[in-house]
Structure formats: C-alpha cells, structure tokens
Design a protein around this motif. Structure first.
Motif, PDB file in Angstrom:
ATOM      1  N   ALA A  84     -72.637 -26.144 -21.647  1.00  0.00           N
ATOM      2  CA  ALA A  84     -73.121 -25.035 -22.470  1.00  0.00           C
ATOM      3  C   ALA A  84     -73.267 -23.749 -21.670  1.00  0.00           C
ATOM      4  CB  ALA A  84     -74.455 -25.412 -23.109  1.00  0.00           C
ATOM      5  N   LEU A  85     -73.673 -23.841 -20.410  1.00  0.00           N
ATOM      6  CA  LEU A  85     -73.864 -22.624 -19.626  1.00  0.00           C
ATOM      7  C   LEU A  85     -72.543 -21.927 -19.353  1.00  0.00           C
ATOM      8  CD1 LEU A  85     -75.826 -20.712 -18.227  1.00  0.00           C
ATOM      9  CD2 LEU A  85     -75.536 -22.085 -16.147  1.00  0.00           C
ATOM     10  N   SER A  86     -71.520 -22.670 -18.972  1.00  0.00           N
ATOM     11  CA  SER A  86     -70.238 -22.017 -18.682  1.00  0.00           C
ATOM     12  C   SER A  86     -69.643 -21.377 -19.941  1.00  0.00           C
ATOM     13  CB  SER A  86     -69.252 -22.976 -18.024  1.00  0.00           C
ATOM     14  OG  SER A  86     -68.831 -23.970 -18.916  1.00  0.00           O
ATOM     15  N   GLU A  87     -69.820 -21.994 -21.100  1.00  0.00           N
ATOM     16  CA  GLU A  87     -69.335 -21.395 -22.341  1.00  0.00           C
ATOM     17  C   GLU A  87     -70.154 -20.155 -22.697  1.00  0.00           C
ATOM     18  OE1 GLU A  87     -67.220 -20.814 -26.036  1.00  0.00           O
ATOM     19  OE2 GLU A  87     -66.740 -21.396 -23.987  1.00  0.00           O
ATOM     20  N   PHE A  88     -71.447 -20.216 -22.508  1.00  0.00           N
ATOM     21  CA  PHE A  88     -72.316 -19.060 -22.755  1.00  0.00           C
ATOM     22  C   PHE A  88     -71.919 -17.892 -21.854  1.00  0.00           C
ATOM     23  CE2 PHE A  88     -76.190 -16.690 -21.622  1.00  0.00           C
ATOM     24  CZ  PHE A  88     -76.565 -16.222 -22.877  1.00  0.00           C
ATOM     25  N   ILE A  89     -71.697 -18.172 -20.586  1.00  0.00           N
ATOM     26  CA  ILE A  89     -71.299 -17.120 -19.641  1.00  0.00           C
ATOM     27  C   ILE A  89     -69.950 -16.543 -20.042  1.00  0.00           C
ATOM     28  CG2 ILE A  89     -70.702 -16.608 -17.235  1.00  0.00           C
ATOM     29  CD1 ILE A  89     -73.759 -17.217 -17.829  1.00  0.00           C
ATOM     30  N   ARG A  90     -68.999 -17.415 -20.378  1.00  0.00           N
ATOM     31  CA  ARG A  90     -67.665 -16.944 -20.804  1.00  0.00           C
ATOM     32  C   ARG A  90     -67.787 -15.956 -21.956  1.00  0.00           C
ATOM     33  NH1 ARG A  90     -63.800 -17.521 -24.618  1.00  0.00           N
ATOM     34  NH2 ARG A  90     -65.049 -18.902 -25.909  1.00  0.00           N
ATOM     35  N   CYS A  91     -68.615 -16.277 -22.931  1.00  0.00           N
ATOM     36  CA  CYS A  91     -68.737 -15.445 -24.133  1.00  0.00           C
ATOM     37  C   CYS A  91     -69.628 -14.214 -23.949  1.00  0.00           C
ATOM     38  CB  CYS A  91     -69.301 -16.285 -25.281  1.00  0.00           C
ATOM     39  SG  CYS A  91     -68.202 -17.590 -25.837  1.00  0.00           S
ATOM     40  N   GLN A  92     -70.662 -14.323 -23.129  1.00  0.00           N
ATOM     41  CA  GLN A  92     -71.669 -13.265 -23.063  1.00  0.00           C
ATOM     42  C   GLN A  92     -71.644 -12.390 -21.808  1.00  0.00           C
ATOM     43  OE1 GLN A  92     -73.685 -12.623 -25.674  1.00  0.00           O
ATOM     44  NE2 GLN A  92     -72.657 -14.287 -26.752  1.00  0.00           N
ATOM     45  N   HIS A  93     -71.235 -12.949 -20.664  1.00  0.00           N
ATOM     46  CA  HIS A  93     -71.431 -12.210 -19.415  1.00  0.00           C
ATOM     47  C   HIS A  93     -70.210 -12.101 -18.507  1.00  0.00           C
ATOM     48  CE1 HIS A  93     -75.709 -11.775 -20.110  1.00  0.00           C
ATOM     49  NE2 HIS A  93     -75.774 -13.061 -20.418  1.00  0.00           N
ATOM     50  N   ALA A  94     -69.208 -12.901 -18.710  1.00  0.00           N
ATOM     51  CA  ALA A  94     -68.056 -12.903 -17.798  1.00  0.00           C
ATOM     52  C   ALA A  94     -67.249 -11.612 -17.932  1.00  0.00           C
ATOM     53  CB  ALA A  94     -67.167 -14.112 -18.067  1.00  0.00           C
ATOM     54  N   ASP A  95     -66.809 -11.112 -16.791  1.00  0.00           N
ATOM     55  CA  ASP A  95     -65.934  -9.948 -16.752  1.00  0.00           C
ATOM     56  C   ASP A  95     -64.467 -10.353 -16.840  1.00  0.00           C
ATOM     57  OD1 ASP A  95     -68.121  -8.162 -16.310  1.00  0.00           O
ATOM     58  OD2 ASP A  95     -68.119  -8.722 -14.190  1.00  0.00           O
ATOM     59  N   TRP A  96     -64.176 -11.608 -16.542  1.00  0.00           N
ATOM     60  CA  TRP A  96     -62.786 -12.070 -16.497  1.00  0.00           C
ATOM     61  C   TRP A  96     -62.746 -13.596 -16.643  1.00  0.00           C
ATOM     62  CZ3 TRP A  96     -62.272 -15.610 -12.655  1.00  0.00           C
ATOM     63  CH2 TRP A  96     -63.213 -15.564 -11.616  1.00  0.00           C
ATOM     64  N   ARG A  97     -61.553 -14.084 -16.920  1.00  0.00           N
ATOM     65  CA  ARG A  97     -61.271 -15.525 -16.929  1.00  0.00           C
ATOM     66  C   ARG A  97     -59.861 -15.719 -16.395  1.00  0.00           C
ATOM     67  NH1 ARG A  97     -61.328 -19.670 -22.140  1.00  0.00           N
ATOM     68  NH2 ARG A  97     -61.220 -21.606 -20.941  1.00  0.00           N
ATOM     69  N   SER A  98     -59.683 -16.651 -15.503  1.00  0.00           N
ATOM     70  CA  SER A  98     -58.347 -16.909 -14.969  1.00  0.00           C
ATOM     71  C   SER A  98     -57.474 -17.492 -16.075  1.00  0.00           C
ATOM     72  CB  SER A  98     -58.408 -17.847 -13.761  1.00  0.00           C
ATOM     73  OG  SER A  98     -58.854 -19.125 -14.145  1.00  0.00           O
ATOM     74  N   GLU A  99     -56.178 -17.315 -15.927  1.00  0.00           N
ATOM     75  CA  GLU A  99     -55.242 -17.738 -16.971  1.00  0.00           C
ATOM     76  C   GLU A  99     -54.632 -19.099 -16.700  1.00  0.00           C
ATOM     77  OE1 GLU A  99     -52.452 -14.625 -17.809  1.00  0.00           O
ATOM     78  OE2 GLU A  99     -54.034 -13.133 -17.996  1.00  0.00           O
ATOM     79  N   VAL A 100     -55.318 -19.915 -15.946  1.00  0.00           N
ATOM     80  CA  VAL A 100     -54.819 -21.240 -15.597  1.00  0.00           C
ATOM     81  C   VAL A 100     -55.223 -22.234 -16.686  1.00  0.00           C
ATOM     82  CG1 VAL A 100     -54.897 -23.086 -13.885  1.00  0.00           C
ATOM     83  CG2 VAL A 100     -55.033 -20.700 -13.149  1.00  0.00           C
ATOM     84  N   PRO A 101     -54.269 -22.794 -17.408  1.00  0.00           N
ATOM     85  CA  PRO A 101     -54.634 -23.794 -18.413  1.00  0.00           C
ATOM     86  C   PRO A 101     -55.372 -24.971 -17.765  1.00  0.00           C
ATOM     87  CG  PRO A 101     -52.343 -23.157 -18.640  1.00  0.00           C
ATOM     88  CD  PRO A 101     -52.841 -22.567 -17.349  1.00  0.00           C
ATOM     89  N   VAL A 102     -56.253 -25.553 -18.475  1.00  0.00           N
ATOM     90  CA  VAL A 102     -57.098 -26.676 -18.089  1.00  0.00           C
ATOM     91  C   VAL A 102     -58.174 -26.235 -17.083  1.00  0.00           C
ATOM     92  CG1 VAL A 102     -57.268 -29.054 -17.252  1.00  0.00           C
ATOM     93  CG2 VAL A 102     -55.238 -28.341 -18.541  1.00  0.00           C
ATOM     94  N   TYR A 103     -57.803 -25.727 -15.908  1.00  0.00           N
ATOM     95  CA  TYR A 103     -58.762 -25.457 -14.833  1.00  0.00           C
ATOM     96  C   TYR A 103     -59.055 -23.973 -14.643  1.00  0.00           C
ATOM     97  CZ  TYR A 103     -57.885 -30.316 -13.780  1.00  0.00           C
ATOM     98  OH  TYR A 103     -57.767 -31.674 -13.872  1.00  0.00           O
ATOM     99  N   SER A 104     -59.370 -23.273 -15.715  1.00  0.00           N
ATOM    100  CA  SER A 104     -59.672 -21.855 -15.587  1.00  0.00           C
ATOM    101  C   SER A 104     -61.089 -21.661 -15.042  1.00  0.00           C
ATOM    102  CB  SER A 104     -59.513 -21.139 -16.931  1.00  0.00           C
ATOM    103  OG  SER A 104     -60.452 -21.623 -17.864  1.00  0.00           O
ATOM    104  N   ILE A 105     -61.302 -20.470 -14.513  1.00  0.00           N
ATOM    105  CA  ILE A 105     -62.582 -20.052 -13.960  1.00  0.00           C
ATOM    106  C   ILE A 105     -62.917 -18.724 -14.623  1.00  0.00           C
ATOM    107  CG2 ILE A 105     -63.792 -19.322 -11.846  1.00  0.00           C
ATOM    108  CD1 ILE A 105     -62.997 -22.211 -11.661  1.00  0.00           C
ATOM    109  N   SER A 106     -64.190 -18.495 -14.935  1.00  0.00           N
ATOM    110  CA  SER A 106     -64.599 -17.183 -15.416  1.00  0.00           C
ATOM    111  C   SER A 106     -65.685 -16.680 -14.490  1.00  0.00           C
ATOM    112  CB  SER A 106     -65.095 -17.255 -16.868  1.00  0.00           C
ATOM    113  OG  SER A 106     -66.267 -18.026 -16.958  1.00  0.00           O
ATOM    114  N   GLY A 107     -65.896 -15.367 -14.504  1.00  0.00           N
ATOM    115  CA  GLY A 107     -66.900 -14.864 -13.596  1.00  0.00           C
ATOM    116  C   GLY A 107     -67.204 -13.399 -13.735  1.00  0.00           C
ATOM    117  N   THR A 108     -68.070 -12.952 -12.829  1.00  0.00           N
ATOM    118  CA  THR A 108     -68.498 -11.565 -12.785  1.00  0.00           C
ATOM    119  C   THR A 108     -67.828 -10.856 -11.617  1.00  0.00           C
ATOM    120  OG1 THR A 108     -70.409 -12.086 -11.388  1.00  0.00           O
ATOM    121  CG2 THR A 108     -70.742 -12.152 -13.784  1.00  0.00           C
ATOM    122  N   GLY A 109     -67.864  -9.543 -11.661  1.00  0.00           N
ATOM    123  CA  GLY A 109     -67.259  -8.761 -10.599  1.00  0.00           C
ATOM    124  C   GLY A 109     -65.757  -8.682 -10.774  1.00  0.00           C
TER     125      GLY A 109
END
Length: 147
Positions: A84-109
């Motif tokens: 739930a936290l990673s989905e919440f961050i993806r939707c509410q706070h992430a500046d980006w998400r990698s475009e790698v299917p299955v093993y993507s990463i999202s984050g700030t900065g």
C-alpha cells in the motif's frame, strides 16, 4: 525492530545517495500513532520517511507483475503490487517512475538515467539498481525484515 530514534540515527549515517525503501507499514505502525484512516496512515509514514531522508531522494519498488500475463505496461496507470505504501507514493508523491515492466521503481528527486533507457535486464548493467549502487544509495528496511 528498531525504534524511531534508532531508525533516525541509522539513517543519519547513510551516504548522500538515494534511499530505496522496503516497507511493511503494518509492522511500522507504532511509528505513526493512532489509526485515522488509510490515507492519513500512509501519509504519516511518508512524512516519517521524508524526515529520515532529509535531502536524499526516496525510491520505492513499484513492481507490477501483470506484464508477465498481458505483455502490457503503462507507467502512469499500472499500480504497484508490492504494498500500500509504494502505491500511495506512486500516486501522491513520486516525481518519476522507471519504465521497466514488472520491476519498476518510483521516487522523488531526479529520475535515474537508467529509468529513461531501454534495458534488457532490470537488475544488471544500466539498471536503476546499478545506479542506486553508483550513487552510494542505501536500502532501508522500514518495518520489514531482511532475510
């Protein structure tokens, strides 16, 4: 599990690179106090992680396993299926998400350069994980056990 003071002291010793968060928010629930609903609960964890990180970027696994079945992946719409936290961050706070299917990463900065490239192996050369190492990033087990 370490208490909040121990967690802050540990994070203060981290290098300046990104912090990849592996979380179990239910086991870290004592950090946020009384439950006031899902959104408030997750936002409270976010605020704690931001405080711990200081100026360092926060990265979250944002894995979605549906690509294996469907062959389709949409960076903006495929939800994180690793908590739930990673989905919440993806939707509410992430500046980006990698475009790698299955093993993507999202984050700030700033997004890692690997997040913008076509790669064949998500954990190898030119991957976001390699960049985490190159930037002297850290892995923080937030409420979760490492095995």
């Amino acid at each position: 599990m370490a208490g909040m003071q121990e967690l802050e002291a540990l994070a203060a010793e981290f290098a300046a690179g990104p912090i990849l968060i592996h979380s179990d928010v239910m086991k870290a629930a004592s950090f946020v106090g009384e439950y006031r609903g899902k959104e408030a609960f997750l936002e409270s964890h976010w605020k704690i992680l931001k405080r711990i990180a200081g100026d360092r970027p926060l990265w979250f696994p944002c894995f979605n396993y549906d690509f294996v079945k469907t062959g389709q992946f949409d960076v903006r719409h495929c939800p994180s299926q690793v908590g739930a936290l990673s989905e919440f961050i993806r939707c509410q706070h992430a500046d980006w998400r990698s475009e790698v299917p299955v093993y993507s990463i999202s984050g700030t900065g700033s997004a890692p350069t690997a997040a913008k490239r076509d790669i064949l192996y998500p954990f190898g050369e030119n991957s976001t994980f390699e960049e985490l190492l190159a930037q002297e990033g850290q892995l923080l087990f937030y409420g979760s056990a490492y095995v």
